[in-house]
Design an enzyme around this catalytic site. Structure first.
Site, PDB file in Angstrom:
ATOM      1  N   GLY A  65      95.748  88.653 -37.260  1.00 14.08           N
ATOM      2  CA  GLY A  65      94.024  88.039 -37.004  1.00 14.08           C
ATOM      3  C   GLY A  65      93.692  87.929 -38.375  1.00 14.08           C
ATOM      4  O   GLY A  65      92.915  86.924 -38.644  1.00 14.08           O
ATOM      5  N   THR A  66      93.907  88.804 -39.119  1.00 13.19           N
ATOM      6  CA  THR A  66      93.109  89.028 -40.375  1.00 13.19           C
ATOM      7  C   THR A  66      93.972  89.015 -41.616  1.00 13.19           C
ATOM      8  O   THR A  66      93.651  88.387 -42.674  1.00 13.19           O
ATOM      9  CB  THR A  66      92.628  90.234 -40.575  1.00 13.19           C
ATOM     10  OG1 THR A  66      93.320  91.288 -40.601  1.00 13.19           O
ATOM     11  CG2 THR A  66      91.268  90.288 -39.842  1.00 13.19           C
ATOM     12  N   HIS A 132     105.592  90.544 -66.979  1.00 10.56           N
ATOM     13  CA  HIS A 132     105.153  91.200 -65.372  1.00 10.56           C
ATOM     14  C   HIS A 132     106.527  91.735 -64.814  1.00 10.56           C
ATOM     15  O   HIS A 132     106.267  92.522 -63.804  1.00 10.56           O
ATOM     16  CB  HIS A 132     105.085  89.677 -64.661  1.00 10.56           C
ATOM     17  CG  HIS A 132     103.910  89.130 -65.317  1.00 10.56           C
ATOM     18  ND1 HIS A 132     102.739  89.309 -64.970  1.00 10.56           N
ATOM     19  CD2 HIS A 132     103.989  87.839 -65.658  1.00 10.56           C
ATOM     20  CE1 HIS A 132     101.914  88.371 -65.599  1.00 10.56           C
ATOM     21  NE2 HIS A 132     102.770  87.578 -65.999  1.00 10.56           N
TER      22      HIS A 132
HETATM   23  C1  RB5 Z   1      94.957  91.889 -33.138  1.00  9.47           C
HETATM   24  O1  RB5 Z   1      94.017  91.706 -32.259  1.00  9.47           O
HETATM   25  C2  RB5 Z   1      94.484  92.078 -34.508  1.00  9.47           C
HETATM   26  O2  RB5 Z   1      94.169  93.493 -34.714  1.00  9.47           O
HETATM   27  C3  RB5 Z   1      95.566  91.753 -35.416  1.00  9.47           C
HETATM   28  O3  RB5 Z   1      95.939  90.505 -35.369  1.00  9.47           O
HETATM   29  C4  RB5 Z   1      95.403  91.922 -36.768  1.00  9.47           C
HETATM   30  O4  RB5 Z   1      94.108  91.401 -37.273  1.00  9.47           O
HETATM   31  C5  RB5 Z   1      95.352  93.246 -37.575  1.00  9.47           C
HETATM   32  O5  RB5 Z   1      95.252  93.722 -38.589  1.00  9.47           O
END
Ligand code: RB5
Length: 146
Positions: A65-66, A132
């Protein structure tokens, strides 16, 4: 070969990225997930990173998601250097300076067109070596301290 994988939160973006890879003729292995059913992102990180560590794939793209959770999980695996990328400059630098073998994206954060550019920047950038190397070596030495 590129390995690609996502949890349910990254599934839609993973599918968009696959279309892009197909259009560019870039070979990939889709390690799941294969629908929007809820799954645990560490499991996907483990499966995808195994493809990199075995040598089957040179690099990987992980999406949740993130991009955060799946990146944290990936970076717990010895030999993986995963970089959360929300812009093309970071994707280029992740390869050039950090010798990242994985990038992570947020399916609920980054839109599909930018994500495709980020993946493209990562895949077309090479590790610069030189000054690096010692820094990346020091990152990898940290694995042995735990
Ligand atoms: C799933 O709902 C979400 O928590 C996952 O995709 C992610 O964003 C977690 O870091």
């Amino acid at each position: 070969m590129l390995a690609i994988g996502s949890d349910h939160g990254g599934f839609a973006l993973k599918e968009e990225i696959k279309q892009f890879l197909d259009s560019e003729g870039i070979a990939y292995k889709d390690c799941g997930t294969y629908d929007e059913q809820s799954v645990d992102y560490p499991d996907i990180a483990q499966t995808v990173c195994a493809e990199v560590l075995s040598g089957n794939c040179e690099k990987a793209v992980l999406v949740c998601g993130t991009g955060i959770g799946i990146g944290i999980a990936a970076n717990k695996i010895n030999g993986i250097r995963a970089a959360l990328c929300c812009d093309t400059f970071s994707a280029k630098m992740a390869a050039a300076h950090n010798n990242a073998n994985v990038i992570t994206l947020g399916g609920r954060v980054t839109g599909p067109e930018l994500a495709k550019e980020i993946v493209s920047a990562f895949l077309s950038s090479e590790f610069l070596g030189g000054r690096h190397v010692i820094r990346v070596d020091k990152i990898m030495a940290l694995e042995k301290q735990n």
